[in-house]
Scaffold this motif. Structure first.
Motif, PDB file in Angstrom:
ATOM      1  N   GLY A   1      15.429  19.431   4.521  1.00 50.77           N
ATOM      2  CA  GLY A   1      15.096  18.821   3.236  1.00 50.77           C
ATOM      3  C   GLY A   1      15.325  17.326   3.232  1.00 50.77           C
ATOM      4  O   GLY A   1      14.493  16.558   2.737  1.00 50.77           O
ATOM      5  N   LEU A   2      16.451  16.897   3.793  1.00 47.80           N
ATOM      6  CA  LEU A   2      16.770  15.472   3.817  1.00 47.80           C
ATOM      7  C   LEU A   2      15.745  14.693   4.637  1.00 47.80           C
ATOM      8  O   LEU A   2      15.280  13.631   4.208  1.00 47.80           O
ATOM      9  CB  LEU A   2      18.175  15.262   4.393  1.00 47.80           C
ATOM     10  N   CYS A   3      15.389  15.206   5.797  1.00 44.80           N
ATOM     11  CA  CYS A   3      14.424  14.504   6.655  1.00 44.80           C
ATOM     12  C   CYS A   3      13.047  14.433   6.010  1.00 44.80           C
ATOM     13  O   CYS A   3      12.397  13.384   6.004  1.00 44.80           O
ATOM     14  CB  CYS A   3      14.336  15.203   8.015  1.00 44.80           C
ATOM     15  N   SER A   4      12.594  15.540   5.443  1.00 42.47           N
ATOM     16  CA  SER A   4      11.258  15.567   4.827  1.00 42.47           C
ATOM     17  C   SER A   4      11.201  14.691   3.586  1.00 42.47           C
ATOM     18  O   SER A   4      10.277  13.884   3.420  1.00 42.47           O
ATOM     19  CB  SER A   4      10.888  17.008   4.465  1.00 42.47           C
ATOM     20  N   SER A   5      12.192  14.829   2.708  1.00 43.15           N
ATOM     21  CA  SER A   5      12.181  14.045   1.474  1.00 43.15           C
ATOM     22  C   SER A   5      12.421  12.572   1.758  1.00 43.15           C
ATOM     23  O   SER A   5      11.847  11.694   1.105  1.00 43.15           O
ATOM     24  CB  SER A   5      13.233  14.581   0.497  1.00 43.15           C
ATOM     25  N   GLY A   6      13.275  12.276   2.744  1.00 42.06           N
ATOM     26  CA  GLY A   6      13.529  10.880   3.097  1.00 42.06           C
ATOM     27  C   GLY A   6      12.285  10.197   3.629  1.00 42.06           C
ATOM     28  O   GLY A   6      11.982   9.054   3.267  1.00 42.06           O
ATOM     29  N   THR A   7      11.545  10.903   4.487  1.00 41.08           N
ATOM     30  CA  THR A   7      10.290  10.345   5.016  1.00 41.08           C
ATOM     31  C   THR A   7       9.288  10.124   3.898  1.00 41.08           C
ATOM     32  O   THR A   7       8.642   9.069   3.822  1.00 41.08           O
ATOM     33  CB  THR A   7       9.701  11.296   6.068  1.00 41.08           C
ATOM     34  N   SER A   8       9.142  11.119   3.026  1.00 31.55           N
ATOM     35  CA  SER A   8       8.201  10.997   1.911  1.00 31.55           C
ATOM     36  C   SER A   8       8.571   9.836   0.995  1.00 31.55           C
ATOM     37  O   SER A   8       7.714   9.050   0.569  1.00 31.55           O
ATOM     38  CB  SER A   8       8.174  12.307   1.125  1.00 31.55           C
ATOM     39  N   PHE A   9       9.870   9.691   0.705  1.00 31.00           N
ATOM     40  CA  PHE A   9      10.317   8.610  -0.167  1.00 31.00           C
ATOM     41  C   PHE A   9      10.020   7.243   0.433  1.00 31.00           C
ATOM     42  O   PHE A   9       9.534   6.333  -0.254  1.00 31.00           O
ATOM     43  CB  PHE A   9      11.814   8.748  -0.441  1.00 31.00           C
ATOM     44  N   MET A  10      10.310   7.079   1.723  1.00 29.90           N
ATOM     45  CA  MET A  10      10.101   5.782   2.360  1.00 29.90           C
ATOM     46  C   MET A  10       8.617   5.425   2.422  1.00 29.90           C
ATOM     47  O   MET A  10       8.234   4.257   2.240  1.00 29.90           O
ATOM     48  CB  MET A  10      10.704   5.786   3.762  1.00 29.90           C
ATOM     49  N   LEU A  11       7.762   6.413   2.664  1.00 31.06           N
ATOM     50  CA  LEU A  11       6.324   6.146   2.677  1.00 31.06           C
ATOM     51  C   LEU A  11       5.837   5.723   1.293  1.00 31.06           C
ATOM     52  O   LEU A  11       5.022   4.808   1.154  1.00 31.06           O
ATOM     53  CB  LEU A  11       5.563   7.386   3.163  1.00 31.06           C
ATOM     54  N   LYS A  12       6.335   6.393   0.264  1.00 31.31           N
ATOM     55  CA  LYS A  12       5.943   6.034  -1.103  1.00 31.31           C
ATOM     56  C   LYS A  12       6.493   4.673  -1.497  1.00 31.31           C
ATOM     57  O   LYS A  12       5.812   3.888  -2.183  1.00 31.31           O
ATOM     58  CB  LYS A  12       6.414   7.115  -2.077  1.00 31.31           C
ATOM     59  N   LEU A  13       7.721   4.387  -1.082  1.00 29.97           N
ATOM     60  CA  LEU A  13       8.308   3.083  -1.376  1.00 29.97           C
ATOM     61  C   LEU A  13       7.506   1.975  -0.699  1.00 29.97           C
ATOM     62  O   LEU A  13       7.206   0.943  -1.322  1.00 29.97           O
ATOM     63  CB  LEU A  13       9.768   3.055  -0.897  1.00 29.97           C
ATOM     64  N   GLY A  14       7.152   2.201   0.561  1.00 32.87           N
ATOM     65  CA  GLY A  14       6.326   1.225   1.262  1.00 32.87           C
ATOM     66  C   GLY A  14       4.965   1.071   0.612  1.00 32.87           C
ATOM     67  O   GLY A  14       4.435  -0.044   0.501  1.00 32.87           O
ATOM     68  N   GLY A  15       4.397   2.187   0.166  1.00 32.52           N
ATOM     69  CA  GLY A  15       3.099   2.138  -0.506  1.00 32.52           C
ATOM     70  C   GLY A  15       3.134   1.409  -1.829  1.00 32.52           C
ATOM     71  O   GLY A  15       2.110   0.918  -2.307  1.00 32.52           O
ATOM     72  N   ALA A  16       4.333   1.324  -2.452  1.00 30.99           N
ATOM     73  CA  ALA A  16       4.466   0.588  -3.716  1.00 30.99           C
ATOM     74  C   ALA A  16       4.747  -0.893  -3.475  1.00 30.99           C
ATOM     75  O   ALA A  16       4.192  -1.762  -4.168  1.00 30.99           O
ATOM     76  CB  ALA A  16       5.600   1.200  -4.539  1.00 30.99           C
ATOM     77  N   ILE A  17       5.590  -1.180  -2.470  1.00 29.47           N
ATOM     78  CA  ILE A  17       5.995  -2.574  -2.239  1.00 29.47           C
ATOM     79  C   ILE A  17       4.905  -3.374  -1.533  1.00 29.47           C
ATOM     80  O   ILE A  17       4.622  -4.522  -1.908  1.00 29.47           O
ATOM     81  CB  ILE A  17       7.300  -2.612  -1.416  1.00 29.47           C
ATOM     82  N   ALA A  18       4.275  -2.771  -0.515  1.00 23.26           N
ATOM     83  CA  ALA A  18       3.317  -3.514   0.310  1.00 23.26           C
ATOM     84  C   ALA A  18       2.150  -4.092  -0.496  1.00 23.26           C
ATOM     85  O   ALA A  18       1.841  -5.289  -0.366  1.00 23.26           O
ATOM     86  CB  ALA A  18       2.817  -2.626   1.444  1.00 23.26           C
ATOM     87  N   PRO A  19       1.463  -3.307  -1.351  1.00 20.70           N
ATOM     88  CA  PRO A  19       0.351  -3.895  -2.109  1.00 20.70           C
ATOM     89  C   PRO A  19       0.793  -5.038  -3.018  1.00 20.70           C
ATOM     90  O   PRO A  19       0.066  -6.026  -3.178  1.00 20.70           O
ATOM     91  CB  PRO A  19      -0.180  -2.711  -2.927  1.00 20.70           C
ATOM     92  N   THR A  20       1.981  -4.911  -3.602  1.00 13.28           N
ATOM     93  CA  THR A  20       2.495  -5.978  -4.468  1.00 13.28           C
ATOM     94  C   THR A  20       2.688  -7.270  -3.685  1.00 13.28           C
ATOM     95  O   THR A  20       2.289  -8.359  -4.132  1.00 13.28           O
ATOM     96  CB  THR A  20       3.826  -5.550  -5.104  1.00 13.28           C
ATOM     97  N   MET A  21       3.280  -7.161  -2.513  1.00 17.68           N
ATOM     98  CA  MET A  21       3.500  -8.338  -1.680  1.00 17.68           C
ATOM     99  C   MET A  21       2.187  -8.952  -1.213  1.00 17.68           C
ATOM    100  O   MET A  21       2.006 -10.179  -1.220  1.00 17.68           O
ATOM    101  CB  MET A  21       4.360  -7.958  -0.471  1.00 17.68           C
TER     102      MET A  21
END
Length: 231
Positions: free
Chosen positions: A140-160
């Motif tokens: 659970g930690l590995c799957s949710s952590g990967t999903s969270f980081m991808l979503k975080l990157g998907g939110a930050i990158a377009p803004t930058m």
């Protein structure tokens, strides 16, 4: 298979003599012999030499080795993504047809998609590696952590990236854009992905969890009675 040449090629690569490493590793085996490690290292040496097409061929040859697995496919995808994005970055619009640009963009999209799919496919392997090392299975930690980081990157990158465009004179809806805005678009669309692909490639060069090690891990977990995945 000439194991002596392979050892000499590894030594040359570690010493930074990438030309000698590529030659030795290429001569160590015939085209019909399969050794993913040798082809992979030869591909790395060729990448250092700027021989990207030859490097892609070496990585493709490495994929013929069944023990090379997802790591090899990921390295190949990142390597080809880097090559295509660099070509697009330096491509002159005046001398390139729209068809060529579309083909290159399509290729980058395909290989970027492969990277994402392969990363998700490797999560399970890392879970079992962690269980093998620590005795704790953290799916659970590995799957949710990967999903969270991808979503975080998907939110930050377009803004930058949008902030970069705005800072360089991009005008929404304008028929023409300033030279600075066009240059920034090229950087954002092509150079930044190329740099990220190169960084990812380098990181996964040091990723050692290949099919051979994974099979050993699974067997060890079974011997301990800790392998809980149904086959």
């Amino acid at each position: 298979m000439n194991s002596q040449l392979i050892q000499q090629g590894r030594a040359a690569y570690r010493a930074g003599d990438f030309s000698a490493a590529a030659q030795m590793l290429g001569a160590a085996k015939t085209p019909d012999e399969i050794m993913g490690e040798a082809d992979h290292l030869r591909g790395n040496a060729l990448m250092h030499l700027g021989m990207y097409a030859e490097a892609a061929e070496a990585y493709a040859a490495a994929l013929n080795d069944g023990t090379y697995g997802k790591r090899g496919a990921l390295l190949l995808s990142y390597g080809l993504s880097f090559i295509l994005n660099i070509i697009l970055f330096f491509l002159s619009p005046e001398n390139a047809s729209s068809t060529l640009v579309l083909v290159l963009l399509f290729g980058t999209g395909i290989f970027n998609g492969f990277c994402t799919a392969l990363l998700y496919g490797m999560i399970g392997d890392t879970v079992e590696y962690g269980q093998w090392k620590t005795g704790v299975r953290a799916d659970g930690l590995c799957s949710s952590g990967t999903s969270f980081m991808l979503k975080l990157g998907g939110a930050i990158a377009p803004t930058m990236l949008l902030a970069m465009l705005a800072a360089n004179g991009y005008a929404e809806g304008a028929a023409t854009q300033t030279a600075g805005a066009l240059s920034t678009m090229n950087v954002v669309m092509n150079l930044v992905p190329a740099i990220l692909a190169a960084i990812s490639f380098i990181l996964f060069v040091f990723y050692k969890l290949d099919n051979k090690l994974h099979a050993q891990i699974i067997q060890d977990l079974k011997d301990r009675g800790q392998y809980v995945v149904e086959e």
